[in-house]
Scaffold this motif. Structure first.
Motif, PDB file in Angstrom:
ATOM      1  N   GLY A   1       5.092  -5.251   3.095  1.00 30.39           N
ATOM      2  CA  GLY A   1       5.506  -4.720   1.801  1.00 30.39           C
ATOM      3  C   GLY A   1       6.835  -5.339   1.423  1.00 30.39           C
ATOM      4  O   GLY A   1       7.127  -6.470   1.793  1.00 30.39           O
TER       5      GLY A   1
ATOM      6  N   ARG B   1      12.795  -2.919   3.476  1.00 31.72           N
ATOM      7  CA  ARG B   1      13.561  -1.665   3.439  1.00 31.72           C
ATOM      8  C   ARG B   1      14.372  -1.614   4.717  1.00 31.72           C
ATOM      9  O   ARG B   1      13.849  -1.889   5.797  1.00 31.72           O
ATOM     10  CB  ARG B   1      12.613  -0.461   3.397  1.00 31.72           C
ATOM     11  CG  ARG B   1      11.632  -0.449   2.245  1.00 31.72           C
ATOM     12  CD  ARG B   1      12.339  -0.185   0.931  1.00 31.72           C
ATOM     13  NE  ARG B   1      11.431  -0.087  -0.202  1.00 31.72           N
ATOM     14  CZ  ARG B   1      11.667  -0.692  -1.371  1.00 31.72           C
ATOM     15  NH1 ARG B   1      12.739  -1.445  -1.554  1.00 31.72           N
ATOM     16  NH2 ARG B   1      10.818  -0.542  -2.369  1.00 31.72           N
TER      17      ARG B   1
ATOM     18  N   GLY C   1       8.861  -3.946   6.430  1.00 30.92           N
ATOM     19  CA  GLY C   1       8.151  -4.451   5.250  1.00 30.92           C
ATOM     20  C   GLY C   1       8.313  -5.933   4.992  1.00 30.92           C
ATOM     21  O   GLY C   1       7.332  -6.639   4.810  1.00 30.92           O
TER      22      GLY C   1
ATOM     23  N   ASP D   1       8.434   4.892  -0.817  1.00 33.71           N
ATOM     24  CA  ASP D   1       7.390   4.127  -1.484  1.00 33.71           C
ATOM     25  C   ASP D   1       6.078   4.857  -1.264  1.00 33.71           C
ATOM     26  O   ASP D   1       5.965   5.686  -0.367  1.00 33.71           O
ATOM     27  CB  ASP D   1       7.291   2.721  -0.873  1.00 33.71           C
ATOM     28  CG  ASP D   1       8.520   1.892  -1.144  1.00 33.71           C
ATOM     29  OD1 ASP D   1       8.736   1.511  -2.298  1.00 33.71           O
ATOM     30  OD2 ASP D   1       9.288   1.626  -0.182  1.00 33.71           O
TER      31      ASP D   1
ATOM     32  N   HIS E   1       3.575   0.774   1.269  1.00 31.13           N
ATOM     33  CA  HIS E   1       4.538   0.597   2.352  1.00 31.13           C
ATOM     34  C   HIS E   1       4.257   1.611   3.452  1.00 31.13           C
ATOM     35  O   HIS E   1       4.567   2.786   3.333  1.00 31.13           O
ATOM     36  CB  HIS E   1       5.958   0.780   1.811  1.00 31.13           C
ATOM     37  CG  HIS E   1       6.980   0.018   2.581  1.00 31.13           C
ATOM     38  ND1 HIS E   1       7.329   0.333   3.866  1.00 31.13           N
ATOM     39  CD2 HIS E   1       7.729  -1.058   2.244  1.00 31.13           C
ATOM     40  CE1 HIS E   1       8.263  -0.520   4.272  1.00 31.13           C
ATOM     41  NE2 HIS E   1       8.507  -1.374   3.317  1.00 31.13           N
TER      42      HIS E   1
ATOM     43  N   ASN F   1       7.777   3.166   4.859  1.00 25.56           N
ATOM     44  CA  ASN F   1       8.601   3.949   3.933  1.00 25.56           C
ATOM     45  C   ASN F   1       7.783   4.958   3.143  1.00 25.56           C
ATOM     46  O   ASN F   1       8.330   5.700   2.332  1.00 25.56           O
ATOM     47  CB  ASN F   1       9.366   3.002   2.996  1.00 25.56           C
ATOM     48  CG  ASN F   1      10.583   3.675   2.418  1.00 25.56           C
ATOM     49  OD1 ASN F   1      11.251   4.457   3.098  1.00 25.56           O
ATOM     50  ND2 ASN F   1      10.866   3.414   1.150  1.00 25.56           N
TER      51      ASN F   1
END
Lengths: 299, 416
Positions: B219, B222, B248, B387, B392, B395
């Motif tokens: 993703g 983060r 990610g 997210d 994700h 997250n």
């Protein structure tokens, strides 16, 4: 400059776990035996907090029956890294009448360590004890969590362990409880040895082949020493041996080996058909030996 | 060396432990002493074959009852890869164990007993791996020796399973069918002599061929701050490093970043792993980052790339898997642990329970019990930065902690 993608996945995981311990607990301690796994833990902790010092002390639960090489090594490491070392000894627990020395052929101070450990946790009010146990070592340890909650009596309740999802580690506990933390849970014996080789980590000399006075019993190679019970008809031999796992002299068996440097040790482990715990006399007591000890608070 | 984590799912007696034992045996991962212990125990139990399930069932109660109680982790390696298998038991706390195992795995093996075919539990196993977005699923149709290695039977089960696939939500999931006999060793590591009609890979061949980069969920980057490193020594007097794991994507020196929740901007000055500096921090690396500017950041805060902000909100709706014997009820407060960030949360509403059989029938519920999966809306005491789980995996997930027992009582996946 490079990227970090070559860094071992297991090393990244262990560093993450160390940081979680420092952030979630008030009084953590690293249980240090002088064996290769706890030496590896110290290196990983250094990496996790650099350039700051490791933010917790080391503690050695001393059975008094150590290999002298291990103790020398321990003291030198602590001095070099400027760490705090706490030593609590099984002899004191015996003198206080809390535990009784075992006697006979298979006597060992290994299981007596539990009482000394639990007393020390109580004395210093440690809320997290970091240990070098790995899941590949033993069947009961395969069920262990990374953050493993122990009750006021230090006991492991294997039937009601907290689930661990994704990377999230739940270290919330009540007063009196503590958590055993295992940052190298997912490492195998070969992973540890390969890491020691790559990182050029110094380890005690008894891990390499050396001449030693030994005797044979039950297919295992025992050290000839004042601390180890030996029958009169058990003949003392001098052989080239090394240790794969190092505990107290009375519970650690040697293996015949000519591997005198780290390369040959790694090669030997890779080809071995015997597991590391196969040389642990303490585990030979019964199929459930480890599970029983863990329930009583062993680490 | 590459590490692949695999979760297993199957009902009681589908032969999960036997399959894992067979993998270990045929890859010569069982050491002599472990093999001797299995032989000894098999004899004691009166079996005329080697009971490989004994290689994994670690607790006394498990061996006595011949069942698996708790998730066990099993390790083996080949020249190509290291494998970690989460052996997840199939009864009482089945959903909890399966969700837990799937959460840390990139691949899953779903076992089906060839005599029984696709049963209700198979729906659940597939649903959970789909819900958790496990990219690689292997359907091992086991006990083929008990259906005379019938190709027709295999095709029938495969067709039934494909009907389930049509209903799934996560379509990028790759699914592979393999007919096996774990007990006899057909198509696990070695090719079956009794099923020459099967032209595909054996289980191990398939695992060996998996591309780890392709099975990982990617993703946007983060960086949740885990711990602030301030040495305060003469040598590193002004050092202020933010320690954490990158999820990610990648972060590089010079990247413009935003600190959450303050929304202050800065640039990445240095990336360290131990005492070495790097240009780029890869996905899942545990690094220490320093910034160009002095900004206030502490544990639970997050660094993200400018222009790539997550949702910042004091409420969210999530699919949750309930894992506690005490029920979840509306109005009750829990701790939400989202990565390393903890906030207080109140259950606003239980929107509906989800039937993990793909029936599509959702049921109203006043409370949730163990093994229930449901859509729940939470209100938080302060905003978190999340997210959607779909976008994700890290997250977008969280755990729920009971404020009294401190136990982990549920897991959640943000989004509808």
């Amino acid at each position: 400059m490079k990227d970090t993608s070559h860094i071992n996945a297991l090393e990244n995981e262990a560093v993450y776990i160390f940081r979680e311990v420092a952030a979630q607990f008030e009084k953590p301690v690293l249980l240090f035996s002088g064996g290769k796994d706890s030496i590896t833990l110290v290196r990983l902790a250094q990496k996790a907090f650099w350039p700051a010092k490791i933010p917790f002390p080391l503690m050695h639960i001393d059975t008094g029956h150590n290999f002298p090489e291990t103790i020398e090594f321990r003291d030198r490491l602590v001095e070099e890294l400027g760490l705090e070392l706490i030593v609590r000894s099984v002899q004191d627990s015996i003198d206080q009448g809390k535990v009784k020395e075992e006697s006979g052929r298979y006597s060992s101070r290994n299981s007596l360590q539990t009482t000394t450990l639990l007393d020390a946790i109580d004395e210093f009010k440690f809320d997290a004890c970091i240990g070098g146990a790995r899941r590949d070592e033993e069947k009961a340890r395969a069920k262990e969590r990374i953050f493993s909650v122990r009750d006021d009596f230090g006991q492991w309740d294997e039937r009601s362990q907290r689930p661990e999802l994704f990377d999230m580690l739940n270290g919330q506990i009540e007063l009196g409880q503590n958590v055993r933390v295992f940052p190298i849970s997912n490492w195998t014996e070969l992973d540890v040895w390969s890491y020691i080789k790559e990182e050029e980590i110094e380890i005690p000399s008894i891990y390499f082949a050396h001449k030693r006075k030994v005797f044979l019993r039950d297919g295992l190679i025992w050290s000839h020493s004042d601390y180890v019970y030996q029958e009169e008809d058990e003949e003392v031999l001098e052989r080239m041996v090394r240790f794969r796992t190092v505990g107290d002299m009375s519970c650690t068996a040697a293996v015949f080996s000519e591997a005198s440097d780290i390369e040959s040790v790694v090669a030997e482990i890779r080809d071995s058909t015997i597991s590391e715990r196969g040389a642990r006399i303490d585990d030979k007591r019964s199929e459930a030996a480890m599970e029983k000890r863990k329930q009583q608070g062993y680490f | 060396m590459e590490v692949l984590k695999i979760a297993t799912a199957g009902s009681v007696d589908d032969g999960k432990s036997t399959l894992i034992g067979r993998l270990l045996y045929d890859t010569k991962s069982l050491t002599t002493d472990k093999l001797e212990a299995i032989e000894k125990r098999s004899k004691k139990n009166g079996y005329d074959y080697l009971d490989f399930s004994l290689a994994t069932d670690g607790l006394v109660a498990e061996r006595e009852q011949g069942i698996t109680i708790d998730v066990a982790h099993i390790y083996f390696s080949t020249k190509k890869k290291s494998y970690i298998i989460a052996d997840t038991p199939g009864h009482v706390e089945y959903t909890r164990n399966m969700v837990t195992g799937a959460s840390t795995s990139q691949a899953a093996i779903i076992l089906i007993d060839a005599r029984k075919g696709v049963i209700e539990q198979t729906n659940r196993h597939f649903f959970i791996n789909n819900l958790l977005r496990v990219k690689e699923v292997i359907v091992a149709i086991n006990k083929m020796d008990l259906v005379e290695f019938s190709e027709e039977r295999y095709n029938g089960i495969k067709a039934d399973f494909e009907q389930l696939m049509a209903k799934r939500d996560y379509e990028d999931q790759k699914i592979t069918f393999i007919p096996v006999s774990a007990l006899k060793g057909d198509n696990v590591v070695n090719r079956s002599q009794s099923m020459t009609w099967y032209k595909g890979e054996t289980l191990l061949e398939h695992l060996e061929g998996l591309d780890l980069a392709a099975v990982s969920n990617v993703g946007t980057p983060r960086f949740p701050v885990q711990y602030v490193i301030r040495p305060k020594t003469d040598e590193h007097h002004d050092f202020r490093g933010f320690a954490g794991k990158v999820y990610g994507g990648e972060l590089s020196v010079g990247d413009e970043v935003v600190a959450l929740p303050s929304q202050t901007r800065s640039k990445i000055k240095e990336i360290y792993f131990h005492d070495k500096k790097y240009q780029t921090a890869s996905r899942r690396s545990s690094v220490t980052i320093t910034l160009e500017d002095e900004i206030n950041l502490s544990r639970g805060d997050m660094l993200v790339k400018a222009g790539d902000l997550p949702t910042i909100d004091k409420q969210f709706t999530a699919t949750i898997s309930w894992m506690d014997s005490e029920n979840l009820i509306p109005g009750k407060k829990y701790v939400v642990q989202h990565g390393v960030n903890k906030v207080l949360a109140k259950v606003a509403t239980i929107n509906h329970k989800i039937h993990p059989d793909y029936s599509g029938i959702d049921e109203k519920a006043d409370s949730l019990g163990m093994n229930d999966i449901a859509e729940v809306t939470f209100k938080l005491n302060k905003p978190i930065f999340y997210d959607q789980f779909k976008k994700h995996r890290t997250n977008g997930s969280f755990i729920l902690i009971d404020m009294q027992s401190n136990n982990t009582v549920g897991a959640g996946f943000i989004g509808r």
